[in-house]
Each structure stands twice: as C-alpha cells, then as structure tokens.
Design a protein around this motif. Structure first.
Motif, PDB file in Angstrom:
ATOM      1  N   GLU A 159       0.831  -1.209   0.000  1.00  0.00           N
ATOM      2  CA  GLU A 159       0.000   0.000   0.000  1.00  0.00           C
ATOM      3  C   GLU A 159       0.858   1.249   0.000  1.00  0.00           C
ATOM      4  O   GLU A 159       0.546   2.227  -0.692  1.00  0.00           O
ATOM      5  N   ASN A 209       2.076   1.657  -3.380  1.00  0.00           N
ATOM      6  CA  ASN A 209       0.984   1.764  -4.370  1.00  0.00           C
ATOM      7  C   ASN A 209       1.090   0.650  -5.409  1.00  0.00           C
ATOM      8  O   ASN A 209       0.984   0.879  -6.616  1.00  0.00           O
ATOM      9  N   THR A 261      -6.324   0.343  -5.513  1.00  0.00           N
ATOM     10  CA  THR A 261      -5.809   1.325  -4.557  1.00  0.00           C
ATOM     11  C   THR A 261      -6.705   1.398  -3.328  1.00  0.00           C
ATOM     12  O   THR A 261      -7.924   1.505  -3.469  1.00  0.00           O
TER      13      THR A 261
END
Length: 366
Positions: free
Chosen positions: A187, A190, A297
């Motif tokens: 995360e 990304n 995302t």
C-alpha cells in the motif's frame, strides 16, 4: 464417548450455533447440572432429564410425583435411580417432578434405537425443549434440542482437541500477520493487486473459522477451559476488525457493508474459501482469473487506524477529502490542516505516524 470430534462433525449448522453454545454453557464442567450428570454417569445409572416445565412438556407427562424443590446435584443423582424421567425448569434451578412417563407422538421420526434416546429425541422435536439422555450401557451423555443432538465428550479429550486447535490458530495467525504486513508495504508502494487483497480476506476468514471451533470447546469445557479462553482472546485480538477494514478499503460493492460481505464469506464451504476469484467477486469485482492481477488502490481506512488516538470521524473526513491512500500520503501539512477536525498539531501527528509505521514495516521486512 462420541467418535465425532467437533461441533460441525456432529451436524451443528450455523442456524443452531448460538443455541448450542448456550446449551453447552448450561451443562459445562463447573455447573451444578454437570456435576449431577457426571454423578449419574459414574454410578452407571441411566437417566432422562427434560429442562422445561412449559405446557407443551407437561401435556405429555404421565404419572410420577411432584418435587417442586431447589435443584442440587445430589437430589438429581438420587432421583435418577428411579426408572422415570425427571423434569427440571429451563434454568435447571428447580426440580419439578420425577419418575414420570413421557408420551411423545410416536409418529415423530427418530434415528435412535434405544428406548430412552428415542423418547428424548421425540420429546425435544415435539416440544422444542432441551432433553438430556444418559446411556447406562454406552456411558454417554446426549443432548437433544429441537431437531439436532449433541454428544458430550470426555473433558480430557476436549482439552486435547482444544490445545491442538490453539496450535493451529497460532500458525494461522502468524500467516495472517505476514500477509497483512506485506499488504501494508504494498500500500505504501501503491503496488497492491486484487490477489493481495483477496488473500488477506481469505486469511482473516480462515482464522475466524478456527476460532468458532475453539469457542465450542471452551463452552463445553466450562471452568476447565479458562486457560484456553485466555489464549484465544490473545490470538484473536484485532483480527475481525482488521479484516473489516481491508474490505472497507477495497470493496466496490456499494450495496453491502463490510460486515455483510464478511458474513457472506463466512457461510461458504471450505473449498469456496480457497478460491480467491470468488472472494474478489464478493468484493464486487467481476471478470475471469486475470482480474486478480489488477492493480487496486486502498481508500486508507486500515492504514489510518494505525495512527494512535486518531478519531474515526477524522478518518472518515480524511478519506472523504482525499479519496485514496496515496493522496493522503502525498498531502502536506497545509493540505491535511484543511480537513475538518484536523489542526496543525494533528496534521503533523498524521504525517509522523504514517512515516513511522512505514519505517517499522521496512525494518521488520529486513
């Protein structure tokens, strides 16, 4: 005792789960009722006990005599020496009658062969009452409630099974923590794919399924299960919450809440849980196996919950303002300060908290 080791193997479905857990606590070691049942079992005496004095039960009671006295294990043991059934209140606090004959409808189907067990099953099916049958020959205690039965097992055997389940849970929890840690790193980079998210949800549900099995053991163990319960609480800490936050971050199903999605997955058979494509579809994504490679995302709910003392309304405002986690990570102090509920001090705390968590992840990875 029974050759079946778990609640699921004894035919207990989800619809009966809470009912059975409540029943197991009622007859667990440490309770007066269990003491009385064990006394009867050790003496090699059979018994038929109904935990209800509601009208539906009393209508099929014949003969015997009224007791109307407070329940004690010794009294239950003595009354079981007679041939007839014993009637208790539903809370097992009072003995209503003893040496009674039960006359349930003989048309009600029964899978039992012995007279005592067949009567117990029919009474429970007809009245919905909890009925306990103690087999003198087989030395087992069988519980009937509604349409299903449950055979109580030896405490030592349950403890062994519970400890084995705890060991399994420890392994599952370790694997879950590794998956969640990797998801957090991705995360920050990304670089999350749908595969990573589905894997995380899968691992959460695997842990929760082992937990449900251990809860049966704890309920059946009563006071003997306190150490198991303490271990379970420690291993379970934050698991469901983390799973719900993952779903909240990535689900695109606008009609279902994270709780509803997780509940749907919890109903699946084990083979479906192994299918990551099915999990991705539960999150609202459509397509074939290739969609698991799709980059997605997070909104940022789970990551923001890592920041100490950050109120949930503020997290909601941040996600509403920035939309996705990368935008929050790239925001400067001034941008964060503009969000409702965030002053300059809290804005700096958010930037520092996220940076510190990222550094910790990188350190742990190496």
């Amino acid at each position: 005792m029974s050759s079946k080791d778990s609640a699921s193997e004894q035919g207990v479905g989800k619809e009966n789960r809470e009912q059975l857990l409540k029943l197991l606590r009622k007859v667990a070691p440490g309770t007066s009722l269990r003491e009385g049942l064990e006394n009867i079992l050790r003496a090699g005496t059979g018994a038929l006990i109904v935990l209800s004095d509601k009208p539906e039960v009393m209508e099929i009671v014949e003969g015997g005599f009224e007791i109307n006295a407070a329940f004690t294990p010794a009294a239950l043991y003595e009354l079981a020496k007679m041939d007839g059934a014993i009637i208790l209140t539903e809370d097992a606090k009072k003995i209503i009658a003893a040496n009674v004959q039960l006359t349930p409808d003989s048309i009600i189907p029964s899978s039992e062969t012995g007279i005592r067990h067949r009567t117990a099953e029919r009474v429970s099916k007809q009245t919905g009452a909890i009925v306990i049958s103690i087999s003198q020959r087989r030395e087992i205690i069988t519980l009937y409630t509604g349409t299903f039965k449950y055979v109580l097992r030896d405490v030592e055997m349950i403890l062994t099974k519970a400890n084995q389940a705890i060991q399994t849970l420890e392994k599952y929890r370790f694997a879950l923590d590794e998956v969640m840690q990797e998801l957090s790193i991705l995360e920050f980079e990304n670089a999350v794919t749908l595969y990573d998210v589905a894997k995380a949800v899968q691992r959460v549900e695997m842990v929760l399924r082992v937990v449900k099995e251990i809860e049966y053991y704890i309920s059946e163990l009563g006071t003997d299960g306190r150490m198991i319960a303490m271990q379970l609480d420690e291993l379970l800490a934050g698991v469901k919450e983390e799973g719900l936050l993952v779903i909240q971050d990535y689900s695109i199903d606008e009609e279902k809440t994270p709780e509803e999605i997780l509940n749907i997955i919890s109903e699946w058979p084990s083979e479906d849980l192994l299918d990551l494509l099915l999990i991705s579809r539960a999150l609202g994504y459509s397509g074939n196996q290739n969609i698991l490679d799709q980059n997605i995302t997070p909104r940022g709910y789970r990551m923001l919950r890592k920041i100490p003392r950050l109120p949930i309304p503020v997290i909601e405002n941040l996600v509403s303002k920035f939309g996705i986690l990368p935008n929050i990570l790239n925001a400067d102090i001034e941008d964060l300060d503009e969000v409702e509920g965030i002053g300059e001090v809290r804005a700096r705390s958010i930037k520092y908290g996220l940076s510190r968590y990222r550094d910790k992840l990188i350190q742990d990875r190496h």
